[in-house]
Design a protein around this motif. Sequence first.
Motif, short mmCIF file in Angstrom:
data_model
loop_
_atom_site.label_atom_id
_atom_site.label_comp_id
_atom_site.label_asym_id
_atom_site.label_seq_id
_atom_site.Cartn_x
_atom_site.Cartn_y
_atom_site.Cartn_z
N ASP A 31 -5.20 8.95 0.09
CA ASP A 31 -6.08 7.86 -0.32
C ASP A 31 -6.78 7.18 0.85
OD1 ASP A 31 -3.78 6.72 0.64
OD2 ASP A 31 -3.52 5.28 -1.00
N GLU A 32 -6.16 7.20 2.03
CA GLU A 32 -6.79 6.57 3.20
C GLU A 32 -7.69 7.53 3.96
OE1 GLU A 32 -4.03 4.47 5.72
OE2 GLU A 32 -2.75 3.98 3.99
N ILE B 223 0.84 -1.18 0.00
CA ILE B 223 0.00 0.00 0.00
C ILE B 223 0.88 1.24 0.00
CG2 ILE B 223 -1.74 1.30 1.30
CD1 ILE B 223 -2.78 -1.26 0.08
N THR B 224 0.53 2.24 -0.80
CA THR B 224 1.29 3.47 -0.85
C THR B 224 1.45 4.03 0.56
OG1 THR B 224 0.40 3.94 -3.03
CG2 THR B 224 1.43 5.77 -1.85
N ASN C 262 -5.67 5.05 -4.57
CA ASN C 262 -4.37 4.44 -4.28
C ASN C 262 -3.60 4.17 -5.56
OD1 ASN C 262 -2.86 1.52 -3.78
ND2 ASN C 262 -2.61 2.96 -2.08
N TYR D 31 -11.33 4.03 -2.67
CA TYR D 31 -9.98 3.92 -2.12
C TYR D 31 -9.00 3.34 -3.15
CZ TYR D 31 -5.94 1.86 0.02
OH TYR D 31 -4.64 1.50 0.28
N GLU E 33 -1.78 7.01 -6.57
CA GLU E 33 -0.80 7.42 -5.56
C GLU E 33 -1.17 8.75 -4.92
OE1 GLU E 33 3.10 7.18 -7.27
OE2 GLU E 33 3.01 4.98 -7.42
#
Length: 271
Positions: A161-162, A48-49, A154, A150, A157
């Motif tokens: 995103d969260e 996850i980024t 994501n 989401y 990038e």
Amino acid sequence: FEPGIFGPGAGNPGANPGTGVPGNVTYPGGVDPSMPNHDPGFSNEPGITAPVLLTDPLRELRKITNNSASPVKSKMAVLRQSFLLADEVGYEFRTDNNGNLQEGILMPSGPTGVKFPLPVASSKIRIHCHHNGLDPVFSEEDVSGMAEFYVVKNDMEAYDDEDITSILASRLGAYALRVGDPQKVFNFHQTIKFGSNASDRNKSFKDYKDTYVQEVIEKAQGECNNTCSDAEYDALLEHYFLEWLISWDTGLEYYKGTLNADGTYTWVRIN
């Protein structure tokens, strides 16, 4: 990703034969307002980024819906005034280059859905209502739409995103979905989009939708058995929706907001 397949905003037609007036709901087992939330910190999930600064979700929800400077607050009032309309109403809020929320963009909609497009990098918050002809809880497409929200951000990038939010307003108050476990959200999205070889059930999107009908709508209707008031039926929908959401291990955090007399909301985490 194909716009509209997973897009949030699709409500299910209400099916309660009761004639009572919707009212406040008590959850079976109660709700623990003291349930712990994220501590500010950094996340470095594999795949996850990262790193991503985590925010306190309850504080963020209060800021979104209760702060007079937030463009979301006035649109929540619009949603509350739309419960008697024939169509759903929804808005997307995006940020400018400085991260400030801009005015909401009204989305095209119909009687059973708001047509949110695929998010862009600046997409931040989506809100919509279920009018009184629909069930007053998140639909299965609302949930899958939040997961896609989401995953698409994501993929781009996006730094936040969260830190995205999906809010539903209905006659029972407001509900919100936020990203809790990014890897689980990603896995959930991949499972319902591409299917799974899991031995318990084939978690394709069609079967995912079928489980919502069977485990939320039909269970509530069966327990009600034409004897419930509207408020009792709505309480059953809330209860079975929560059970269904937990069963899918979506990685999404689920909140309820109780409307106060001054137009603000008191938020608690449910799952």
